[in-house]
Write an enzyme that holds these catalytic residues in place. Structure first.
Site, PDB file in Angstrom:
ATOM      1  N   HIS A  20       0.752  -1.233  -0.077  1.00 23.26           N
ATOM      2  CA  HIS A  20       0.030  -0.056  -0.117  1.00 23.26           C
ATOM      3  C   HIS A  20       0.955   1.338  -0.009  1.00 23.26           C
ATOM      4  O   HIS A  20       1.999   1.338   0.653  1.00 23.26           O
ATOM      5  CB  HIS A  20      -0.903   0.078   1.010  1.00 23.26           C
ATOM      6  CG  HIS A  20      -1.611  -1.194   1.759  1.00 23.26           C
ATOM      7  ND1 HIS A  20      -1.338  -2.330   2.150  1.00 23.26           N
ATOM      8  CD2 HIS A  20      -3.058  -1.283   1.372  1.00 23.26           C
ATOM      9  CE1 HIS A  20      -2.303  -2.980   2.231  1.00 23.26           C
ATOM     10  NE2 HIS A  20      -3.347  -2.344   1.745  1.00 23.26           N
TER      11      HIS A  20
ATOM     12  N   ASP B 181       2.141   1.879   3.234  1.00 26.59           N
ATOM     13  CA  ASP B 181       3.100   1.128   3.811  1.00 26.59           C
ATOM     14  C   ASP B 181       4.401   1.837   3.889  1.00 26.59           C
ATOM     15  O   ASP B 181       5.427   1.586   4.631  1.00 26.59           O
ATOM     16  CB  ASP B 181       3.309  -0.169   3.197  1.00 26.59           C
ATOM     17  CG  ASP B 181       1.809  -1.268   3.427  1.00 26.59           C
ATOM     18  OD1 ASP B 181       1.013  -0.724   3.986  1.00 26.59           O
ATOM     19  OD2 ASP B 181       1.716  -1.835   2.484  1.00 26.59           O
TER      20      ASP B 181
END
Lengths: 440, 440, 440, 440
Positions: free
Chosen positions: D101, D104
């Site tokens: 993501h 992240d």
């Protein structure tokens, strides 16, 4: 006796490479493990009802299995023929035991005398055949759930007259089970629960259930029935809620009414999963309380919310269950009763054999896997180490009961924060897999 | 004290026609029913954690509620401010009681001395405010599940050092609860279970849990804490399987370890439904065994398999629960603790009040409905009649225990098949509805 | 005609204060709401199978209901008598419609000619009685799940011969439904799914199912049947997995095979909940896609994982469902078919009436509540405001499709972080409760 | 780069007899099956979030994993270090791909400029490291569920401003994914659903979701992103109900909005089981509609009702899933992303490796088993025979569409009742077991 399972030859062990559907791949009955043959350890039983009574009906479908060779419009004929069919089937599949309900042998004809006489005759036939063939009875039980009189409960009926009829039925079933040398007697209370609390006196009903069991125990002692008594939990179906809903609720019941000295648990995989527990959980709960008595071997479809009673074929789940059995030191005088049925669509006669082969192979494989795993010590050593602190030092002191809460608090304040090691779940799951695929 | 809930005025009872969101529609605190005010009977409590600690995070989302007026980077400041916020909130909503974890008042800073000192200071603040405002503590508890040291259990940790730290925490929590005049003390064992059986010694862990509770009882007696002890079942979450999984498993546990004389059950609606039981079922199990102690009032989303802790708004389900409370003769010294949280999307400050209003109105309405239903006798008379056979004739004889199984069988054989009357489930469900909509 | 329901008088509306079990408390058929009588709006239908065919058997129990007055060993006699019983029952309960399976009227005798003749005769009887009494057919259907030939599917059978037999049965059922003036025709595919993927060609089976439906549509057009076609989702039972598992999967199916112009959905509460959805969810999915056709009114026990088909008595859940019906502008030419059965323990003849009264009262009350709630605008105004941004400014621009992703990104970068208001779930749930208890 | 996983050596294949926890038992990356190496076929990916971001918190517990070597109070430092950690980890475990993501790599700091800059810098670091090490990106995605602004939805937010912010985030995530050479881009709409229907405009929200996806497709075409687009179903959690609830509902959505030409499905085992389907079911639904794109490899605890994201270790369930992958002709350009996390109690650094080893071994073993099973033809031949009737005679005629319903009815009437053969479920389950234990 005329051969009835013409499509089923004697089923032999041919080993895992065999593609013969009518052979065992994983179950060599005479192979020894731990000093006992698999046959002696596993004590496989055929369930009379699913195998010789069921017709393949379901809630939305008519009986689907074309007439079995032992079917007959006359209940006495059918009773006798089904005994012969059972002996043939058990012989061909190396099944030593059977389990039965009174009503599997002879139906309730709403004519007590005729019913009693019919049941006696079929029992006599069966006893003679057992002597001849060497088959044995793992346990008997009374069907206290099919007849409409039990719609609101048998031992838990609001009507004493129904309680009395259930008592009469249990007396007779105990007589027969003793007659057939049964190693056990089971109570599964399909109607011992409620459909709505609105009309139910839950306390009175459970008191009555306990009283009922005590009457049965006393009678068994009187007639010198030596088999073990078992109760069998299930959370629901047919009742909306059954009192003996899981292993823990059975413990509560047995302890409350001082019945734990007379009863053990007959645990069924599909019943545990319906109650929201893995099967190995309920086995562990019963085992660690000394109350694991026998097993109804099957598996449920975890995506369907009712008792599907599949033959066990999930070797992973079965292995975890068998590991508990090994920790229990086996099941005898209990055993593995296949409370399992072939799917409605498995409509041919040989499907019965294919179902048992699948189930017996799975349990045998699971046992061999669990045995190797247990022998290896890989899990047990891990567990020993994990809890080692409780066998020495602080742990031992706590267990001795000599440290009060305030003393513990003072001790704790003096020590540095302990390191908490990993529980190693993923590693241990991988260990199980190594044994499952037969490699080590 | 500065006003913190500026958006929330005093919440008054305005009756069912009011469209004022910040008014009670069904809860007139001072109205009497059965000789006691609703306030006295229901003993509503605010849950400190959901109301003054939670920030609106979930497993997939960051804290969603903009800073509350009592939030502060300094734990001591936040602890004191949250006490003030609580007093204001409870006052505005006529909430007499609160429930708390030790860690709600002051966090574990991994510096035992500082933590202890902080906790003592916040406790002192709270005690002073309670005296001033007249609020009371329904129960206290120790948070034995958030800190990483408890990841494998607190009382059931494989490490004695962790057991000792948990003991220290409970000692302190008991001290504080006594200090605050708590009417009870609760054990909810979120980590007292397992994540996988593969690494778990289930028997040792449960023995340790019982030992832990006994130490707490002994300490309470020593310090003359008079509140009732409660354990709280939940089947899972955060553990994969929690030992105290439902009311029945708690009974088994309490009876096995001879703890039933010291503990009652604190039952939560959402925990019962996660265990596969209706809330009224678990209430009835506890009640009929004399062990219903207190209630965590909430409701679960039956379509989501985790503890959603909704404020109770389903008046149908709530009424069936309150009926059990009435059969129990009320809950005191227990009460209704709103272990409930507003949805993450209910992110504004006044949503806290709206949630409590919805919950308190629902419980009050359910109580009034259940009260009228019980007073009417419509269910009780039906039940009395249904089981009348057990208070006379055959039923009485059976209950006396003088009839053996074989005698019952003989009696049954002489009587005609009994007529089995309807259980009238649909009729009784319709009766409940008449009371629910307030008509009779 | 001889009176068969002697225990059931004409059931009148007596209002919510009546304690007469055999009276409507909430359903005044002729009362008008929104310009139409409740009777016209709700279009209540009796389900022939649960009411005039079922005998009270369950998976563990024999038929429990003593012989009904219309039962007969001769199928033709029973067929005719059940028509008379139905007319009497419908008349006494003000039920205007009925729904039926072909096999409800006359069984499959495995003698096609005799079966066809019997079915024709009962149909003729029924048609004559309908004319006489003014009752109507809401929908007909063919039972393609009970006969063993359908054990692996009807339209999805691996055998073309079974497909053909199913086709023949549907042709005949369509003929009869037209003959009886049916307002609709339903396909529920209890066997149109699989028991194990291991033996299943899922793609071929669904292609065949679509083909089957197309053949039925063409035939209906040929015979000028004007009723609406409906498919009915259910996730499982009797199949392990049914293709039409919920509303969304039905949409996918109808759109894939270009059938959405011919079919709407017949949604059942218990089927939606078995699929893990609230009933109102599945109703909303169908409604917002223009495909809500008719309703099977019942409720499931959310703690039991099978199709319990309770009469709807939960007024809270029913109200949320009826709100969707109101948003849909009603159901006609569909209606509310009580695909509901009294519990097995509700074994007396008048329980049938008590079940329908409970169900009709619940749906009527739910409709009146939902109607008042909708009229008040309390929910609709909230929703309007909540989404107001999409009808102006940025929202309108986005909807117009003229803003590209990169343009939106640039716009977003220029604006301050938007305030996100509360979703007010607890407040709105409390609003519903105010209407439920009839106060505003 | 400093070594961060000092406790983890290079993980080699040592075969099934190895007891070395840090070795592969079943996954020899370079072994060929069907002309391709296992590495090429399986395309294993590490999930960035579970592996390099998660800290071991759960709903009841604080982060439990002591500081990882790449953790840092400075987000930029942590971003860069986690890239290095990832490269080392992937190298040691022969993991070729990763999934990520946007958040992240770098958190949303509520300072758009700083956030964008930080994200760009970490992306540049990662790109450089990928070049150096040869690792690849399987797919990227934008985290549209953690930030409070998305609490009521991202693409389905009631606020256009939130939609715009989500659009901006997707634009950036697409830019990065292209930059990193991602083979795909995933949409999982954790907040694209509702918490209560009471405040929700379900139709408007789904229209907006479709519009959102179209904007993303157009932008991808503009920037010439060649990866495949995927949507990922999940029924609930965090939303009470997510629109893309299972494979079938995704098909309905994609077909309704004409998006099926742009999107395939990224299916996750635990999401399918939460939706009430076996994983192989949802795989088959996607596969037979040409829409199976990629897999999130994990497994759920079927006794816990939330997304447990276990590493897959159930070889039985995994084999049934891999069989579908083989029928699909593999997954490329998709792959197996381990959307799995070690249990909270697996708190040591090497547990990350142990989890991946368990998962990779399981999937590899399942692939090899499924491959052998498929090659053997045992299932396929059975299926071919079972449906043979549809490739000839009557079946062929029906498929051709030239037979009308009435013609079929006439044909059916002329033929004798067909014999319905067994579906052989138990036999086929036993066949699978023979392959599972590696014998044939």
């Amino acid at each position: 006796m005329t051969e009835m399972f013409k499509c089923v030859p004697r089923v032999n062990y041919e080993g895992p490479k065999s593609k013969n559907p009518l052979a065992f791949k994983f179950y060599p009955p005479a192979e020894k493990l731990g000093g006992r043959t698999l046959r002696e350890t596993l004590r496989f039983a055929v369930s009379w009802w699913h195998t010789f009574c069921a017709g393949g009906a379901d809630m939305f479908g008519a009986p689907a299995w074309s007439r079995r060779p032992w079917h007959s419009p006359d209940p006495l004929t059918q009773g006798r023929l089904s005994c012969e069919a059972a002996m043939e089937f058990m012989d061909k599949l190396s099944l030593e035991f059977f389990c039965f309900h009174d009503r599997d042998l002879y139906p309730d004809l709403d004519d007590p005398e005729k019913t009693e006489k019919g049941l006696a005759e079929v029992t006599a036939t069966l006893k003679a055949l057992m002597k001849e063939t060497g088959t044995k009875c793992l346990w008997g039980t009374a069907n206290l759930f099919s007849h409409p009189r039990y719609m609101h409960g048998a031992a838990t009926s609001p009507q004493p007259e129904v309680f009395a009829l259930a008592a009469a039925q249990v007396k007779k079933a105990l007589d027969i089970t003793k007659e057939l040398g049964g190693a056990g007697y089971v109570f599964w209370g399909g109607r011992e629960g409620y459909d709505t609390l609105l009309n139910t006196d839950l306390a009175l009903e459970q008191d009555n259930l306990a009283l009922f069991l005590k009457l049965a125990v006393a009678y068994a002692q009187k007639i010198k029935f030596k088999g073990q008594f078992l109760i069998e939990p299930k959370p629901m179906e047919p009742a909306k809620h059954q009192y003996d809903s899981d292993a823990a609720s059975c413990l509560a019941f047995l302890w409350k009414y001082d019945l734990a000295k007379h009863f053990k648990l007959n645990l069924e995989a599909n019943h545990a999963t319906l109650a929201g527990h893995t099967f190995e959980h309920d086995l562990a709960v019963a085992r660690t309380n000394g109350l694991l008595g026998s097993i109804d071997a099957n598996q449920g479809d975890l995506f369907c919310g009712w008792d599907t009673d599949h033959f066990p074929t999930d070797i992973h789940r079965a292995t975890l269950a068998l590991y508990e059995v090994i920790l229990n030191g086996g099941l005898a005088p209990g055993g593995f009763n296949f409370d399992a049925r072939v799917r409605r669509g498995s409509c041919e006669l040989d499907d019965l054999a294919l179902g048992y082969i699948a189930g017996m192979d799975t349990i045998a494989l699971a046992y061999k896997t669990a045995y190797r795993l247990h022998q290896s010590g890989e899990l047990e050593e891990y567990r020993q180490n994990r809890y080692a602190g409780w066998r020495k030092g602080l742990g031992q002191k706590i267990k001795s009961g000599n440290l009060k809460l305030e003393q513990l608090a003072r001790l704790a304040a003096k020590e540095p924060e302990p390191q908490v090691p990993s529980g190693r779940q993923e590693m241990l799951e991988a260990v199980v897999n190594r044994y499952l695929v037969g490699s080590p």
